[in-house]
Design a protein around this motif. Structure first.
Motif, PDB file in Angstrom:
ATOM      1  N   THR A   1       3.205   1.296  -5.443  1.00 47.86           N
ATOM      2  CA  THR A   1       3.700   1.728  -3.707  1.00 47.86           C
ATOM      3  C   THR A   1       4.873   2.436  -4.203  1.00 47.86           C
ATOM      4  OG1 THR A   1       2.452  -0.051  -2.998  1.00 47.86           O
ATOM      5  CG2 THR A   1       3.921   1.850  -1.570  1.00 47.86           C
TER       6      THR A   1
ATOM      7  N   ASP B   1      -4.545   3.819   3.246  1.00 49.81           N
ATOM      8  CA  ASP B   1      -3.244   4.062   2.149  1.00 49.81           C
ATOM      9  C   ASP B   1      -3.652   4.201   0.844  1.00 49.81           C
ATOM     10  OD1 ASP B   1      -2.209   1.081   4.303  1.00 49.81           O
ATOM     11  OD2 ASP B   1      -1.915   3.173   4.489  1.00 49.81           O
ATOM     12  N   THR B   2      -4.913   3.637   0.403  1.00 49.09           N
ATOM     13  CA  THR B   2      -5.417   4.219  -0.654  1.00 49.09           C
ATOM     14  C   THR B   2      -6.614   3.685  -1.013  1.00 49.09           C
ATOM     15  OG1 THR B   2      -4.784   4.259  -2.871  1.00 49.09           O
ATOM     16  CG2 THR B   2      -4.977   1.654  -2.501  1.00 49.09           C
TER      17      THR B   2
ATOM     18  N   THR C   1       0.855   4.903  -1.870  1.00 45.53           N
ATOM     19  CA  THR C   1       0.072   4.187  -2.790  1.00 45.53           C
ATOM     20  C   THR C   1      -0.657   5.113  -3.455  1.00 45.53           C
ATOM     21  OG1 THR C   1       0.364   2.100  -1.291  1.00 45.53           O
ATOM     22  CG2 THR C   1      -1.266   1.967  -3.071  1.00 45.53           C
TER      23      THR C   1
END
Lengths: 475, 379
Positions: A275, A401-402, A438
């Motif tokens: 991150t 987010d990823t 991230t």
């Protein structure tokens, strides 16, 4: 006994299957003594010299140095009675490898029958258990025929038993009545067969088994499940309101599925996450947007991520490589063909920018822009999708987010870019709202160790945290 | 053990060791340790020559075994190359009533017990389980599990005491062999505790060959291994394991102490494994060539040969004769190994119970019937 003897490569170290000839210490025509070192062989465990098993004259060397030879294959032929005149073919001892010896590793380790047993069976660690001598066999064991059994009419070997055939009973089958099932009698079946029956909704007790001792086999279960009326016995599952749609798997979907399966089950994937605070990257992007030469090109954070990855690859070239199982090599590519995963109406495609490492930021930006636009319009030519060496997937555009991306086949690393969000972040000792994302990096653990993968990901993160500083430091 | 009297050269480990024959073949009359123990040997010319014959023979047999493994005739072989003096010296120090507990590398000790050297080959060829009668030869079965034999030896030694067979010159003693790596095993330390506490008539003979497979000695200990004995309350002594005379002297003294009721001793025979750990190992991956060369100069056979030559105890005719007879012994061993019969399947039932068992007997009958169902069956 023939006077020309073939020496077969033995198992030099407890369960090895092959060895590489490093060098021959003798040549054809040499007179050698018993135990004289004749060849140096490297196995997975050690490089060792093999001493001659017989004294005599070398009549043939079967493999050059550099060849990898299977255990049990002949490597050298030695005439053990060289003084007795030329060996005549009538000896049946011509130093040509017999067809059988070339065709398979079926070389008897010693006189006497090999008894059935665990030898040759799987051992822990994926090795094959062997007793001594010539390693695991790759062919179906030849069994002595049963007393009074009908002999095969031709010399052709009996067809290998199908995989799911019932194994020979271990004991002669005792006479027993054709199993009328007693109440409460538990049918004989192996645990996998029981599970299969349960899954298919078949009651084992209702099947008349055809296996050893009347046990129920896989085939019996499948037959019972396929029998008409049997499906009714299956406990009805919850009905799905509205039914279901069946979509034929073809085209991009089919290719994607095949690629993903091939990759996921060949390359051992490791995924790491990092991150990072990309506030300064976004500011740098804003500055770039203001420059005249970038006036008419669309740029996004993906551009800086791509640049970061390209610079990091320059620092860690092993990441840009491919595993060649066929030749037992790791092929490190000089050129980075940067793949960008693109969601299209037809499905996922990963076109790549050829030799992206050579492009300046302006050219990289327009190449990216063009790649994405071509993909969206469904006009990506096949050539643009071939030969990728490293890929980026921007799942952040979907607001997640990823991810843990799966490697495109033949590539060793793929980077996932997550959504960039304003996030509370410790910046210069204080909690500030920063732009944070991230990164997720998957890599092929056969090639890329945790250390390399981590350094590579760290470098990308460093660049995105402070692009100007990284540029000055690295280039 | 600090050791002042022996000739200490550059090749001697810090703290010294008992040495009666230098690498140059010079005889040291006697060595007296700081504790006041004096070690010496008094061999006749014949005895010197026989020791030399032993060393050459066990090395030659070992070479043949290594070749047989490379030729696919043995599954594995653990070579004793370089450790001949430690094994022959300690083995010859045993008296007939003494009991030895080997690892899997004590082919030299086995030979000095007067055992046919083919005995362990069934194990390494995989045609038997290495299950000979330990009592017949006063030589326990080869033990693969590292260090476990030290506990068996300790138990055996405690049994000797309970049987009242110690306390005089004809008492019995036990010798337990193990390596430097085994000193890190729990069993070995437990056996030290029990032997120390119960004053067992046992000699712990550690062949420190410097490597536990690939792990060097500095990964096993911070102090010389023989000093570990201090913590268990019995004496420890380090001997030049490449010196057959010193090894004999130190082992003989330790065994005599044990048989007379003086309790255990730890002997660290400082030596070097010149070959691989086993035939499955490649020592060039963890040792440098110069280290191996420095130990070649300390070869146990070479120094005895130099001594015999200098003292005119033996001449080239003798040496040639020794080489010849060792070679013919090795070649006959080769032939006998190749002729070892494969085990018959039914023999797997033979040693399940000493007096049989109805269940096993029934299984054997079924098994025999099963095999009889095949043509050409011969079990």
């Amino acid at each position: 006994m023939s006077r020309i003897k073939e020496f077969n490569l033995p198992d030099l170290g407890e369960g090895l299957t092959e060895g590489e000839i490093l060098s021959w210490l003798i040549k054809v025509g040499d007179t050698i003594e018993l135990n004289q070192p004749i060849v140096e062989v490297e196995t997975a465990k050690a490089a060792v010299e093999i001493p001659a098993k017989w004294a005599g004259v070398v009549t043939r060397i079967y493999h050059d140095a550099g060849t990898t030879v299977e255990v049990g294959m002949p490597i050298v032929a030695i005439d053990t009675e060289p003084g007795a005149g030329p060996a005549s073919p009538a000896d049946g001892a011509a130093p040509e490898p017999s067809a059988a010896s070339l065709a398979a590793v079926e070389v008897a380790p010693a006189e006497g029958a090999v008894e059935p047993g665990l030898i040759g069976g799987p051992a822990p660690g994926g090795r094959t258990a062997v007793l001594v001598g010539y390693g695991p066999r790759n062919v179906t064991a030849k069994r002595r025929p049963r007393v009074g059994a009908a002999r095969p009419t031709s010399a052709a070997p009996a067809a290998p038993a199908p995989e799911e055939a019932t194994p020979d009973p271990v004991l002669p089958e005792p006479e027993r009545p054709a199993s009328p099932r007693m109440p409460g009698h538990r049918a004989l079946a192996k645990p996998p067969v029981r599970k299969m029956a349960r899954d298919l909704g078949v009651d084992l007790a209702e099947i008349s088994g055809t296996g050893p001792l009347g046990s129920v086999t896989r085939d019996d279960v499948q037959r019972a499940a396929a029998a008409p009326g049997k499906t009714a016995a299956v406990a009805p599952g919850p009905t799905i309101a509205g039914g279901e749609r069946r979509i034929p798997v073809k085209g991009v979907r089919k290719l994607t599925a095949e690629n993903m399966v091939a990759s996921a089950f060949t390359a051992p994937h490791v995924t790491e996450f990092l991150t990072v605070d990309v506030t300064r990257s976004l500011k740098a992007l804003d500055k770039i947007k203001g420059r005249p030469e970038f006036r008419d090109v669309r740029i996004s954070p993906l551009l800086l991520v791509a640049k970061a990855a390209l610079l990091a690859i320059r620092r860690h070239p092993m990441v840009n490589s491919t595993w060649s199982g066929a030749t037992n090599e790791i092929v490190v590519k000089d050129v980075v063909n940067l793949g960008i995963a693109a969601a299209t109406e037809r499905g996922l495609i990963v076109p790549n920018i050829k030799d992206a490492g050579r492009l300046g930021l302006r050219d990289l930006a327009s190449a990216l822009d063009e790649l994405v636009r071509t993909a969206k319009s469904g006009k990506t030519p096949p050539a643009a999708m071939a030969g990728g060496t490293f890929s980026i997937t921007n799942v952040g555009v979907f607001g997640v987010d990823t991810g843990t991306p799966i490697l495109p086949p033949g590539e060793s690393a793929i980077l996932a870019l997550g959504a960039i969000r304003p996030t509370p972040w410790v910046h210069k000792g204080k909690i500030k709202v920063r732009q944070v994302t991230t990164l997720g990096l998957s890599f092929d653990h056969r090639i890329v160790d945790g250390e390399l993968g981590s350094r590579f990901l760290r470098d990308i993160g460093d660049f995105l945290t402070d692009p100007e500083g990284a540029l000055l430091a690295w280039t | 053990m600090a050791n002042g009297e022996s000739e200490v050269g550059a090749d001697v480990p810090a703290g010294g060791f008992v040495q009666l024959l230098t690498p140059d073949g010079e005889r040291v009359d006697s060595v007296t340790t700081a504790e006041g123990t004096t070690y010496t040997v008094d061999f006749s010319d014949d005895e010197y020559r026989e020791l030399y014959r032993d060393l050459v023979t066990v090395r030659r047999l070992d070479t043949e075994a290594t070749a047989l493994q490379r030729q696919g005739e043995l599954g594995i072989w653990a070579s004793l190359l370089g450790q001949e003096a430690a094994q022959v010296g300690s083995g010859r120090a045993l008296r007939p009533q003494d009991m030895a507990f080997p690892t899997y590398r004590e082919h030299g000790v086995l030979y000095t017990r007067g055992i046919d050297p083919i005995m362990p080959f069934g194990l390494f060829r995989g045609v038997d389980q290495g299950g000979w009668d330990p009592n017949e030869f006063k030589f326990n079965t080869y033990t693969i599990v590292i260090g476990s034999q030290t506990l068996h030896a300790t138990g055996y030694a405690m049994g000797i005491t309970m049987d009242g067979k110690t306390g005089g010159p004809d008492g019995e003693a036990v010798i337990a062999y193990f390596g430097d790596g085994a000193t890190s095993q729990g069993e070995v330390n437990e056996s030290f505790v029990w032997s120390g506490v119960f004053h067992a008539p046992i000699v712990f003979f550690c062949q420190n060959n410097q490597y536990a497979i690939s792990e060097p000695l500095e990964r096993q200990t911070r102090i010389p291994l023989h000093r570990r004995a201090d913590g268990y309350g019995f004496p420890g002594v380090r001997v030049d394991g490449n010196d057959v005379l010193a090894t004999f002297a130190v082992t003989r003294a330790a065994l005599d102490n044990a048989r007379q009721g003086q309790g255990p001793t730890l002997i660290e025979a400082y030596t070097y494994r010149m070959g691989a750990h086993t035939s499955s190992d490649d020592p060039t991956r963890y040792r440098i060539a110069s280290e191996v060369e420095s130990w070649q100069a300390k070869d146990p056979i070479l120094r005895l040969r130099t001594f015999l030559t200098k003292q005119q105890i033996a001449d080239d005719t003798f040496f040639a004769d020794v080489d010849d007879s060792a070679k013919s012994l090795a070649l006959s061993l080769r032939e006998r190994v190749l002729a070892m019969p494969d085990p018959q399947p039914v023999t797997l039932f033979d040693n399940a119970y000493p007096n049989g068992s109805p269940e096993v007997d029934a299984q054997r009958e079924q098994f025999v019937a099963y095999h009889a169902a095949f043509e050409g069956s011969d079990h």
